[in-house]
Each structure stands twice: as structure tokens, then as C-alpha cells.
Design an enzyme around this catalytic site. Structure first.
Site, PDB file in Angstrom:
ATOM      1  N   GLU A  99      55.769  -9.100 -32.763  1.00 49.86           N
ATOM      2  CA  GLU A  99      56.183  -9.480 -34.118  1.00 49.86           C
ATOM      3  C   GLU A  99      57.708  -9.530 -34.209  1.00 49.86           C
ATOM      4  OE1 GLU A  99      54.328  -6.968 -33.106  1.00 49.86           O
ATOM      5  OE2 GLU A  99      52.946  -6.255 -34.666  1.00 49.86           O
TER       6      GLU A  99
ATOM      7  N   ALA B  15      33.382 -10.241  -3.217  1.00 50.72           N
ATOM      8  CA  ALA B  15      33.251 -11.548  -2.559  1.00 50.72           C
ATOM      9  C   ALA B  15      31.988 -11.478  -1.722  1.00 50.72           C
ATOM     10  CB  ALA B  15      34.476 -11.838  -1.686  1.00 50.72           C
TER      11      ALA B  15
ATOM     12  N   ALA C  61      30.138  -8.665   4.631  1.00 50.20           N
ATOM     13  CA  ALA C  61      30.573  -8.777   6.030  1.00 50.20           C
ATOM     14  C   ALA C  61      29.347  -8.899   6.917  1.00 50.20           C
ATOM     15  CB  ALA C  61      31.376  -7.539   6.440  1.00 50.20           C
TER      16      ALA C  61
END
Lengths: 329, 329
Positions: free
Chosen positions: A56, A158, A166
Site C-alpha cells: 500500500e 518427478a 528411479a
């Protein structure tokens, strides 16, 4: 001003807020817009690095006299507490000459919690508090700290289609492609801290830094989940349950593996979001991405996660799941 | 007639063809449309149960004199070989009075392979062979038999986000919700045969039938992957490599698990499609959906699968991956 327009401006303020993340720590990343009676943006602001000045204050200073009669859209209630680091935003707003304030999220900080709104109203300025999902989402780290006493936690995985990280041999570079890995670095750049398990630290010696041009300075603090000592440049977290105290300033934590660390945080119900980078590959009998989390029946697994985003990243898919707010705490 | 319109009509013929699947076996499921010079559909047909009459015969009979000057859209080249079971469609078409034939896919059957087209052209009817992906897709079982000497194989998996099909305890009912399971029954209803591994047969005693109202008669043949004997009502397949000979008539085979059977077919490169019903749950350290497939490096895993469809089914996602035609055979 119709509610729909207010919501759109608040959405814009929430997007601006993201520019402050994560460098605004220990303060929340807030965004502010000043809009003239004719609907023109006259100034913008977001919380700067280190947490000051607040959004702000930045917007009001940029606007100068143009703030007169404007509407301030701000993602979080302006603070009511003056500190050595700066004035209370509510006082700045009260003295600014603006006509109206629209706030996307109340501040749970007891020093403000409604007092910011009250002070501005007493100055004769109209204030609307609108529950904006976009603003709440932009403040999720701050709100998670306020409500759960710990940072907002994202578990990044992943995975192959069959959930492996893996081969059995340990070969894991790479499951996902360059696009997904670059996106993972962007995820890191928005975090205050990043954590891996002890086994991952020992076997992979990951750098865990942000390798995107211009964002290298955003590399988060590095933590390892261990009862032992952390190597130089790392900090040790003995258990997910000590997360809140161990990282008193962090609003956003990323868990990057391995399977044991992922399981420890899931078992402690300390994961708010799953970011799964899913490669279109089958590994078959590889290393699973998540170890035992202590389920005793399938019914305990259901109802905990809801898909919130899904997108293609090269050949891979990113699937984002949010912890269901209705799931058992 | 512009090519785009021809393609649309062939797409409609391909959709019609699906009505014949799988009951047209041992014949391919073919669809045929007769379209008047003004663009009105005057008759439709698809290969009936048992393989006769063929789609073209059905459509021509339904059209009667309205076939005059019409265009026949047919998903597969009309057959050129007369058999005890019926006339050659190419002869029927040649004598039908139609003006033009548009074919979506050439027939690899050496008894037809171009001879169907030739016979129709000799009758003075224009013939266009347009390579229609929709028609090829509707014939994938027939084409896989022709090119690979085995049925088209879909591997179905109901997986958690972390790739598990059950808790360590073996509890697996249910990973997915009612919508996904109903969709799985629809998948079964389009198959000629369905297979599970020996372990799954012994532990789950699955019925593997179609439990959708009106489709109970579509329940496929039941097979078990075993070197031993099959129980009553089942047939034994000793190895994925003997698939083509063991099921000489099947065009579509569904593998329903478990992890060993899935791995055996993947390792033998005998899977054309993955149908993954993905539940928004984390199991953690559960039973993996796919056992060792003999990968020696991650590079062997890449480039084999491409996402072709993805849809929400209740709380679950269906992800469909196609075997990449460029991947090593």
C-alpha cells in the site's frame, strides 16, 4: 462498482502480490492497486524485499496526488501496527485522500485482525472486505503459518507413469524432460526453504539451487530431514512435526524427495500440495516415489486430495493436487 | 465434393463401425454410409455379429433404389473375395448403381488389397481412397493383426498417484470410484478377450465379465497367463509371444493385471495402449502396478508412449497412452 469488477481488480492485486514472493519474507507478499473513479490504474505496489515498504505504501507513494478519490484494491487488510520498520498502512491509507478501500482477505495477525479496517473507516473512507479466493491463494504461505503454525508445504515428485523416481539401480537422470525441470526450478524460486531426506543428500549431493537466468538469487534455504548434523550450507530438521519452530520465518517449503522424506511429511499430514511431474514412461519394478505412510486401510487414502491444475510441459504432464480442506487434520 | 466433407463422412462411417465391435469377429468392424447427391444420408450399415452381412451389404439393402447416384462412404476397402458366407462386397457395389465410393482405409488382406477398388472402378464407378485416421483407429484391432500378427493389446491399470494397485496388505478394493469402474466395464465390452496373471486369478478370482445393463453378452473370453492349466471357463496363455497363435480370431485384448502380467506384456513389447485410471490418492509403499520389465537404462524408457486422451471420471482421471509408432519394435 459491481462486485464482479471488484473481484477482477482484487485478482489483479493478487497477481501483483506474487512479484513479492518469496523475497518479502518474513512479511506476507501483498499486492495493491489504486484505481481512479474512471477505472484507470493510477499506481501499483507490492511488498518489497525484506518486507518493507508494504504494497500500500509503495502504491500511495507512486500515485502522489493522483490517489485523491481513487479506490485502493489490496490483497490483504492493511496493517494497523506501527513498527520501527515503518508506519502502519492503515494510517497511511486514512490520510491518503482515497475514497474507498477493497480488501481481498482479512489479516489473521492479532495486531491487525479488523483493526486495520476499523481505523480506515474512522477516517470516513468506505471499506469493503470481499472474500477473494485469488487473494487467499496468493497468501497461502502466510495463512498456513497463521492457521497451522508452519509453512505451506509442497511435495514435488518427478514420477514415471507407474510412480517410480528411479530404476532399481538408482538411475534417475532424467525421468522428466527439460521443460518440466525448468518448471521445477521456477517452483524452487518461489520457496523460502527446500528440503530433502538424508539418503537423498548423501547419494545425490543435490545443489537445490535455482538455475534460471536472473533468478539465481532466489535459491531457497537448504534443509535436510535428519536427526544428525547438517553439512555446511545446510540446516537439519529432525522431524516434520518440528517444522513450525525450526523455520519460524519460512512461508513456503518445498520437499524434493526422496521417498522417505516424502512419506514422513505425508504421514505427519504436513503436505498441502502435491506437484507431480509425470513423465510418459514406464519403468516397471523401479524405486517408488513415496515410502510407507502408515495407512491401515484404503478408506484412509480417499478424500484427501483434489486436482487443482494440470498442464503439459514438453512431453510431461504437471498434475497439481491440493490437500482437501475437509480431510482429517 | 471437397476433401473436408469426405473426411467428415468417413469419420461418421468410422463411428458407425464401432457398433459392430467386438461382435463382428472374426471380421473387422466396418461402417458404411450412403449419401445422396444432395448430401442426405439414405442408408447406413455396420458389420453384424459373426461378421456377416458386411456393412456395405447392409447399407445397400437398406437403401434399395435410393442407392442410385449415391456416394458410398466406407471405413475399409470393400472385400473382393466371394465366400460361402456371402458375396464379395466389391461385386455388390459394382452392381448397385451408385456414383462414387470413398474408402477410409485400404484392406491389407491379400485377397482384397487393391482388388476391391479395382473391381469397382472397372464397373465405371469413381473410387477415392482417402487415408482417414478415424477409420484406421476404428480398425486398429484388424490392422494390428495384419501388421503384427496378434490382437491390439490394451493394458488397463487402476493406480494411485504413486503407482500402486493395492496396499502392502493386498487391499485393493477400491482404488478408483464407481464412474471409473463403470468405464472399465465399457472397455471390457469392446474386447474379444481379457487376460490376467496367474497370481491375480488365484488371489482375486475375478469374474472379468461386463456388468453394464444390456451389455452382459459382450463379456469377453477369459484368459490367464500361465504355463500351467486354466480353470474351467478360462484359457491358458503360456507367454505373450504366443499371443498371435493362441488367439487367432481375437482383434482386441485387454490385460487387467496384476503387476507380473503387465510387466510380461510390456517386456515383450506387446502393449499398444495404456489405459490408466488414476485415483487422487496416495498409498505410499504399496504394491506397485508394474513389475520389472527388464530396463537396463532410463533411455530405454523414453519415447515409447504418447498421451492420446485424458478425461475426468468422477474423482479419478483416465489417462490413455498410445505406443509410439516410432519406438523400437
Amino acid at each position: 462498482m459491481p462486485l464482479e469488477a471488484d473481484r477482477r481488480w482484487l485478482g489483479a492485486a493478487a497477481r501483483l502480490a506474487l512479484r513479492g514472493r518469496p523475497l518479502s519474507r518474513p512479511n506476507p507478499a501483498v499486492g495493491a492497486l489504486l484505481v481512479s473513479p474512471l477505472g484507470r490504474v493510477v499506481a501499483r505496489g507490492w511488498t518489497l524485499a525484506g518486507g518493507r515498504p508494504h504494497a500500500e505504501a509503495v502504491a500511495l507513494k507512486a500515485a502522489g496526488p493522483a490517489a485523491n478519490e481513487a479506490t485502493l484494491y489490496v490483497s490483504l487488510e492493511p496493517c494497523a501496527h506501527q513498527s520501527q520498520r515503518g508506519p502502519a498502512c492503515a494510517d497511511l491509507v486514512a490520510a491518503s485522500g482515497i475514497a474507498r478501500v477493497v480488501i481481498g482477505c482479512g489479516d489473521p495477525d492479532p495486531r491487525t485482525a479488523g483493526a486495520g479496517i476499523e481505523r480506515i473507516r474512522q477516517a470516513g473512507i468506505a471499506v469493503d472486505l470481499i472474500d477473494s479466493p485469488a487473494c487467499a491463494a496468493s497468501l497461502e504461505g502466510y495463512l498456513t503459518r497463521a492457521h497451522r503454525g508452519r509453512p505451506h508445504v509442497t511435495l514435488k515428485l518427478a514420477l514415471s507413469l507407474d510412480g517410480c523416481i528411479a530404476l532399481v539401480s538408482g538411475e534417475s537422470q532424467w525421468i522428466t524432460g527439460v521443460e518440466a525441470r525448468a518448471h521445477g526450478h521456477l517452483l524452487r524460486a518461489r520457496m523460502d526453504a527446500i528440503l530433502v531426506g538424508g539418503g537423498t543428500l548423501r547419494s545425490d549431493l543435490p545443489r537445490l539451487d535455482v538455475r534460471l537466468p536472473g533468478l539465481e538469487s532466489r535459491s531457497p534455504e537448504r534443509w535436510v530431514l535428519t536427526h544428525g548434523d547438517a553439512p555446511p550450507g545446510w540446516q537439519a530438521l529432525p522431524s516434520p512435526t518440528t517444522l513450525g519452530q525450526a523455520m519460524p520465518q519460512a512461508q513456503y517449503l518445498l520437499i524434493e524427495g526422496g521417498a522417505g522424506a516424502a512419506a514422513a511429511f505425508l504421514a505427519a499430514d504436513c503436505v498441502d500440495r502435491l506437484a507431480i511431474y509425470r513423465a510418459p514412461i514406464v519403468i516397471g519394478g523401479g524405486q517408488p516415489g513415496i515410502a510407507d505412510i502408515g495407512l491401515t486401510g484404503l478408506s484412509e487414502a480417499h478424500g484427501r486430495w483434489a486436482l487443482s491444475d494440470s498442464r503439459q510441459l514438453g512431453k510431461d504432464r504437471l498434475e497439481v493436487y491440493e490437500r482437501n480442506p475437509c480431510s482429517p487434520a
